[in-house]
Scaffold this motif. Structure first.
Motif, short mmCIF file in Angstrom:
data_model
loop_
_atom_site.label_atom_id
_atom_site.label_comp_id
_atom_site.label_asym_id
_atom_site.label_seq_id
_atom_site.Cartn_x
_atom_site.Cartn_y
_atom_site.Cartn_z
N GLN A 190 44.78 -26.71 68.24
CA GLN A 190 44.23 -27.49 69.35
C GLN A 190 44.95 -27.19 70.66
OE1 GLN A 190 41.58 -29.68 69.38
NE2 GLN A 190 41.89 -29.85 71.61
N GLY B 149 42.21 -23.18 62.94
CA GLY B 149 42.19 -23.61 64.34
C GLY B 149 43.48 -24.26 64.78
N GLU C 142 46.59 -19.98 62.48
CA GLU C 142 46.87 -20.08 63.90
C GLU C 142 47.99 -21.08 64.17
OE1 GLU C 142 42.22 -19.97 63.63
OE2 GLU C 142 43.90 -20.90 62.57
N ARG D 236 36.70 -20.53 70.62
CA ARG D 236 37.11 -21.91 70.87
C ARG D 236 35.90 -22.82 70.78
NH1 ARG D 236 38.66 -21.31 77.31
NH2 ARG D 236 36.52 -21.03 78.08
N ARG E 115 30.77 -23.49 69.22
CA ARG E 115 31.90 -22.58 69.23
C ARG E 115 31.53 -21.38 70.10
NH1 ARG E 115 34.78 -21.08 63.59
NH2 ARG E 115 34.55 -23.34 63.48
N LEU F 129 39.45 -26.49 70.35
CA LEU F 129 40.08 -26.00 69.13
C LEU F 129 39.89 -24.50 69.12
CD1 LEU F 129 41.53 -27.05 66.61
CD2 LEU F 129 39.31 -27.24 65.50
N TYR F 130 41.01 -23.77 69.07
CA TYR F 130 40.97 -22.32 69.14
C TYR F 130 41.12 -21.71 67.75
CZ TYR F 130 41.11 -22.22 74.22
OH TYR F 130 40.79 -22.35 75.56
N TYR F 131 40.20 -20.82 67.44
CA TYR F 131 40.17 -20.17 66.13
C TYR F 131 40.37 -18.67 66.28
CZ TYR F 131 37.60 -24.40 64.67
OH TYR F 131 37.20 -25.68 64.42
N TRP G 249 38.04 -16.66 58.92
CA TRP G 249 38.40 -17.57 60.01
C TRP G 249 39.67 -18.33 59.66
CZ3 TRP G 249 35.64 -18.14 64.57
CH2 TRP G 249 34.36 -17.58 64.62
#
Length: 122
Positions: free
Chosen positions: A117, A115, A6, A38, A45, A92-94, A112
């Motif tokens: 931020q 992440g 990401e 997120r 999460r 935190l976006y995954y 996954w």
């Protein structure tokens, strides 16, 4: 081996915009759905959005009308366009790849990314 990376996170003010990217590398023979999740500090999460292998999409209610998920197959990239950002979008976006089965091809498992931020200040 599939890898997800990401990017695109950052710090913005309330009402700002960001576009997250998730580059997929590696090969899988499986079909799959791609999602964004997120995690805010001190919270579980949570699901944000998904684009299924057939192209259909869905969103958590809190981001509907503000976020748009898309993908560019030629670039092996998943995107999340985030507009009208709010402080509660901070986290935190995954990205996640969920393998799916079709008749004659059983697949199972998830991948996954690490992440990126996103911080939204008021």
């Amino acid at each position: 081996q599939v890898q997800l990376v990401e990017s695109g996170g950052g710090s913005v003010q309330d009402g700002g915009s960001l576009r997250l990217s998730c580059v997929v590398s590696g090969y899988t023979r499986c079909t799959y759905d791609m999602s964004w999740y997120r995690q805010a500090p001190g919270k579980e999460r949570e699901f944000v959005s998904v684009i299924h292998s057939d192209g259909t999409t869905s969103y958590v209610d809190s981001v509907k009308g503000r976020f748009t998920i898309s993908q560019d197959d030629a670039k092996n990239t998943l995107y999340l366009q985030m507009n009208s950002l709010k402080p509660e979008d901070t986290g935190l976006y995954y990205c996640k790849m969920a393998l799916t089965s079709v008749p004659g091809n059983f697949c199972m498992g998830n991948y996954w990314g690490q992440g990126t931020q996103v911080t939204v200040s008021s």
